[in-house]
Design a protein around this motif. Sequence first.
Motif, PDB file in Angstrom:
ATOM      1  N   LEU A  42     -16.659 -11.082 -17.150  1.00 43.84           N
ATOM      2  CA  LEU A  42     -16.969 -12.073 -16.126  1.00 43.84           C
ATOM      3  C   LEU A  42     -18.028 -13.048 -16.626  1.00 43.84           C
ATOM      4  O   LEU A  42     -17.952 -14.249 -16.351  1.00 43.84           O
ATOM      5  CB  LEU A  42     -17.456 -11.376 -14.851  1.00 43.84           C
ATOM      6  N   ALA A  43     -18.997 -12.551 -17.379  1.00 46.94           N
ATOM      7  CA  ALA A  43     -20.022 -13.439 -17.937  1.00 46.94           C
ATOM      8  C   ALA A  43     -19.391 -14.473 -18.865  1.00 46.94           C
ATOM      9  O   ALA A  43     -19.713 -15.665 -18.800  1.00 46.94           O
ATOM     10  CB  ALA A  43     -21.063 -12.616 -18.694  1.00 46.94           C
ATOM     11  N   ASP A  44     -18.467 -14.027 -19.722  1.00 48.25           N
ATOM     12  CA  ASP A  44     -17.791 -14.953 -20.633  1.00 48.25           C
ATOM     13  C   ASP A  44     -17.001 -16.004 -19.867  1.00 48.25           C
ATOM     14  O   ASP A  44     -16.972 -17.182 -20.242  1.00 48.25           O
ATOM     15  CB  ASP A  44     -16.847 -14.185 -21.563  1.00 48.25           C
ATOM     16  N   VAL A  45     -16.362 -15.575 -18.787  1.00 52.77           N
ATOM     17  CA  VAL A  45     -15.534 -16.494 -17.987  1.00 52.77           C
ATOM     18  C   VAL A  45     -16.413 -17.504 -17.250  1.00 52.77           C
ATOM     19  O   VAL A  45     -16.109 -18.697 -17.201  1.00 52.77           O
ATOM     20  CB  VAL A  45     -14.660 -15.702 -17.002  1.00 52.77           C
ATOM     21  N   LEU A  46     -17.517 -17.033 -16.669  1.00 52.39           N
ATOM     22  CA  LEU A  46     -18.413 -17.936 -15.935  1.00 52.39           C
ATOM     23  C   LEU A  46     -18.953 -19.036 -16.838  1.00 52.39           C
ATOM     24  O   LEU A  46     -19.128 -20.182 -16.399  1.00 52.39           O
ATOM     25  CB  LEU A  46     -19.570 -17.150 -15.317  1.00 52.39           C
ATOM     26  N   GLU A  47     -19.212 -18.703 -18.101  1.00 50.46           N
ATOM     27  CA  GLU A  47     -19.734 -19.700 -19.038  1.00 50.46           C
ATOM     28  C   GLU A  47     -18.737 -20.831 -19.278  1.00 50.46           C
ATOM     29  O   GLU A  47     -19.114 -21.908 -19.730  1.00 50.46           O
ATOM     30  CB  GLU A  47     -20.090 -19.031 -20.369  1.00 50.46           C
ATOM     31  N   GLU A 106     -22.850  -8.926  -5.069  1.00 49.97           N
ATOM     32  CA  GLU A 106     -24.102  -8.330  -4.628  1.00 49.97           C
ATOM     33  C   GLU A 106     -25.172  -8.572  -5.684  1.00 49.97           C
ATOM     34  O   GLU A 106     -24.874  -8.779  -6.862  1.00 49.97           O
ATOM     35  CB  GLU A 106     -23.916  -6.824  -4.387  1.00 49.97           C
ATOM     36  N   ASP A 107     -26.433  -8.529  -5.281  1.00 51.80           N
ATOM     37  CA  ASP A 107     -27.527  -8.898  -6.178  1.00 51.80           C
ATOM     38  C   ASP A 107     -27.531  -8.085  -7.470  1.00 51.80           C
ATOM     39  O   ASP A 107     -27.712  -8.635  -8.560  1.00 51.80           O
ATOM     40  CB  ASP A 107     -28.872  -8.736  -5.463  1.00 51.80           C
ATOM     41  N   ASP A 108     -27.356  -6.765  -7.371  1.00 52.07           N
ATOM     42  CA  ASP A 108     -27.398  -5.922  -8.575  1.00 52.07           C
ATOM     43  C   ASP A 108     -26.294  -6.310  -9.543  1.00 52.07           C
ATOM     44  O   ASP A 108     -26.521  -6.403 -10.752  1.00 52.07           O
ATOM     45  CB  ASP A 108     -27.272  -4.443  -8.191  1.00 52.07           C
ATOM     46  N   ARG A 109     -25.066  -6.523  -9.010  1.00 50.93           N
ATOM     47  CA  ARG A 109     -23.949  -6.898  -9.896  1.00 50.93           C
ATOM     48  C   ARG A 109     -24.181  -8.289 -10.478  1.00 50.93           C
ATOM     49  O   ARG A 109     -23.918  -8.524 -11.668  1.00 50.93           O
ATOM     50  CB  ARG A 109     -22.645  -6.877  -9.082  1.00 50.93           C
ATOM     51  N   ALA A 110     -24.658  -9.202  -9.676  1.00 47.14           N
ATOM     52  CA  ALA A 110     -24.908 -10.559 -10.161  1.00 47.14           C
ATOM     53  C   ALA A 110     -25.938 -10.550 -11.294  1.00 47.14           C
ATOM     54  O   ALA A 110     -25.785 -11.254 -12.302  1.00 47.14           O
ATOM     55  CB  ALA A 110     -25.390 -11.447  -9.024  1.00 47.14           C
ATOM     56  N   ALA A 111     -26.990  -9.743 -11.148  1.00 46.59           N
ATOM     57  CA  ALA A 111     -28.016  -9.659 -12.193  1.00 46.59           C
ATOM     58  C   ALA A 111     -27.440  -9.071 -13.471  1.00 46.59           C
ATOM     59  O   ALA A 111     -27.768  -9.511 -14.580  1.00 46.59           O
ATOM     60  CB  ALA A 111     -29.189  -8.824 -11.693  1.00 46.59           C
ATOM     61  N   ASP A 112     -26.571  -8.065 -13.339  1.00 51.62           N
ATOM     62  CA  ASP A 112     -25.940  -7.468 -14.516  1.00 51.62           C
ATOM     63  C   ASP A 112     -25.084  -8.489 -15.256  1.00 51.62           C
ATOM     64  O   ASP A 112     -25.056  -8.515 -16.493  1.00 51.62           O
ATOM     65  CB  ASP A 112     -25.076  -6.276 -14.107  1.00 51.62           C
ATOM     66  N   VAL A 113     -24.377  -9.324 -14.514  1.00 55.95           N
ATOM     67  CA  VAL A 113     -23.543 -10.355 -15.135  1.00 55.95           C
ATOM     68  C   VAL A 113     -24.416 -11.388 -15.843  1.00 55.95           C
ATOM     69  O   VAL A 113     -24.130 -11.807 -16.971  1.00 55.95           O
ATOM     70  CB  VAL A 113     -22.643 -11.029 -14.080  1.00 55.95           C
ATOM     71  N   LEU A 114     -25.505 -11.796 -15.209  1.00 55.44           N
ATOM     72  CA  LEU A 114     -26.423 -12.756 -15.828  1.00 55.44           C
ATOM     73  C   LEU A 114     -27.029 -12.198 -17.114  1.00 55.44           C
ATOM     74  O   LEU A 114     -27.259 -12.938 -18.077  1.00 55.44           O
ATOM     75  CB  LEU A 114     -27.526 -13.140 -14.842  1.00 55.44           C
ATOM     76  N   ASP A 115     -27.275 -10.881 -17.148  1.00 54.30           N
ATOM     77  CA  ASP A 115     -27.790 -10.245 -18.361  1.00 54.30           C
ATOM     78  C   ASP A 115     -26.838 -10.430 -19.536  1.00 54.30           C
ATOM     79  O   ASP A 115     -27.260 -10.516 -20.694  1.00 54.30           O
ATOM     80  CB  ASP A 115     -28.009  -8.743 -18.140  1.00 54.30           C
ATOM     81  N   GLN A 159     -25.188 -15.948 -22.085  1.00 48.37           N
ATOM     82  CA  GLN A 159     -26.160 -16.577 -22.966  1.00 48.37           C
ATOM     83  C   GLN A 159     -27.336 -17.071 -22.117  1.00 48.37           C
ATOM     84  O   GLN A 159     -27.135 -17.576 -21.009  1.00 48.37           O
ATOM     85  CB  GLN A 159     -25.524 -17.755 -23.700  1.00 48.37           C
ATOM     86  N   PRO A 160     -28.578 -16.926 -22.599  1.00 45.90           N
ATOM     87  CA  PRO A 160     -29.733 -17.298 -21.775  1.00 45.90           C
ATOM     88  C   PRO A 160     -29.682 -18.728 -21.250  1.00 45.90           C
ATOM     89  O   PRO A 160     -30.052 -18.983 -20.092  1.00 45.90           O
ATOM     90  CB  PRO A 160     -30.912 -17.098 -22.727  1.00 45.90           C
ATOM     91  N   ASP A 161     -29.206 -19.676 -22.081  1.00 41.38           N
ATOM     92  CA  ASP A 161     -29.163 -21.065 -21.607  1.00 41.38           C
ATOM     93  C   ASP A 161     -28.135 -21.247 -20.505  1.00 41.38           C
ATOM     94  O   ASP A 161     -28.357 -21.993 -19.548  1.00 41.38           O
ATOM     95  CB  ASP A 161     -28.915 -22.031 -22.766  1.00 41.38           C
ATOM     96  N   ASP A 162     -26.995 -20.538 -20.608  1.00 39.25           N
ATOM     97  CA  ASP A 162     -25.989 -20.617 -19.539  1.00 39.25           C
ATOM     98  C   ASP A 162     -26.494 -19.938 -18.268  1.00 39.25           C
ATOM     99  O   ASP A 162     -26.250 -20.418 -17.158  1.00 39.25           O
ATOM    100  CB  ASP A 162     -24.677 -19.978 -19.998  1.00 39.25           C
ATOM    101  N   ALA A 163     -27.185 -18.806 -18.436  1.00 37.55           N
ATOM    102  CA  ALA A 163     -27.751 -18.114 -17.268  1.00 37.55           C
ATOM    103  C   ALA A 163     -28.789 -18.997 -16.588  1.00 37.55           C
ATOM    104  O   ALA A 163     -28.863 -19.059 -15.350  1.00 37.55           O
ATOM    105  CB  ALA A 163     -28.364 -16.781 -17.696  1.00 37.55           C
TER     106      ALA A 163
END
Length: 444
Positions: free
Chosen positions: A203-208, A223-232, A235-239
Amino acid sequence: MSAAKVFVARLAGCAVFDPAGDRVGRVRDVLVVYRRKDSPRVVGLVVEVPGRRRIFLSIGRVTSIGSGQIITTGLINLRRFEQRGGEVRVIAEMLGRVVTFVDGSGSATIEDVAIEQNAQGEWEVRELFLRRPKTSASPFAKGHTVFAPWADVTESSNDDPQSARHLLATYEDLLPADLANALLDLPDERRLEVAEELSDERLADVLEEMPESEQVEILEHLEDDRAADVLDQMQPDDAADLIAQLTEERGETLLELMQPEEAEDVRMLLAYAPDTAGGLMTTEPVIVPADTTVAEALALIRRQDLAPALGAAVCVTLPPYEPPTGRFLGMVHFQQMLRYPPMERLGTLLDQKLDPVPADTSAAEVSRILASYDLVSVPVVDENHRLVGVVTVDDILDYLLPDDWRSHDEDEPAKLLRADTSPLEIVTTTAAASGRGKTHGSKS
């Protein structure tokens, strides 16, 4: 036209050819419309043509379906596909739905749909390939499969996540950019269901690869916990770009839930103005000490998870080796490394012509440097000459391209450019003409 029964899931990815044998594109879905008394009628195909554009191919333009290929009349409208009211995509919307048998024998999930020509020459849904619910508690057990005519079942509402999982199986081999395009084509509710079933990394790759508005929509649904895991996993600049589009309260909540090291990188990026080198850079370049050998550096840039732009060069600094590092010494390009023996030290191979840019350097100046010196990346330093990151070509392209570049109409007339115009100059010209660019400081 061949009247053989065709299963839709097997059509996905099939090549579409014109009468001369030239490939037009690949099938991505089959479009049907429901009828009051009869089974759904096929109205056309969704075909992906070069440039990742998806178009509608009327079933009337198809002369043959079979043997893993589709032949058309050659008369194809290249206007971008837009789903109309009443139309249903079989792969994106029907597969995974739950149906109930009219004889009262229970329910099943649609795993495939067979289409066939009727006596009038129309293609219609003739039969369904279904899977009954499993009867064993074993995690390896599966329900048995059955074939059923369309008339023998009725569709029921389905909130079972298995529906989204089944759809994901058809997308398993897609690259992140292609999967992002496929999700953007789905109805909003379906897109969110599929996003829920993706792994954090996928999902992180797709969101980028998605526009910011869809990124925010999906993240707000998590949910917040899942969203934070995806942001982790991003890439920091995309996050940082994504968090900047959220409310200040939600952004801070997610930063608190992220891994401390990842959150620290994102906070550092958010501290810089969005249209500067600091705001555009990534904080995860390859950083090594000066006594690193060529062999060791080449091993580092061979990592499969390393973006090509970051693998084009390594940064040499004094300790520590995490941004902000010790004093920046220079960069060594991978082509330079290939010209020297494996045991050569990188400290002797530094590019003396490439100067780092301060973090407050404007995006326009960074793009000029990249274009003028044919660079893939440029190092960014703070006021103490410590390395804080690198700006890569893809960072600049993300900034320069208009927000809606993924949905730009390729039919728009293009400007005439010189034959020797560089790719970056082309993108810069296009972005300037649109008057738009992405920044992680703009709120949606």
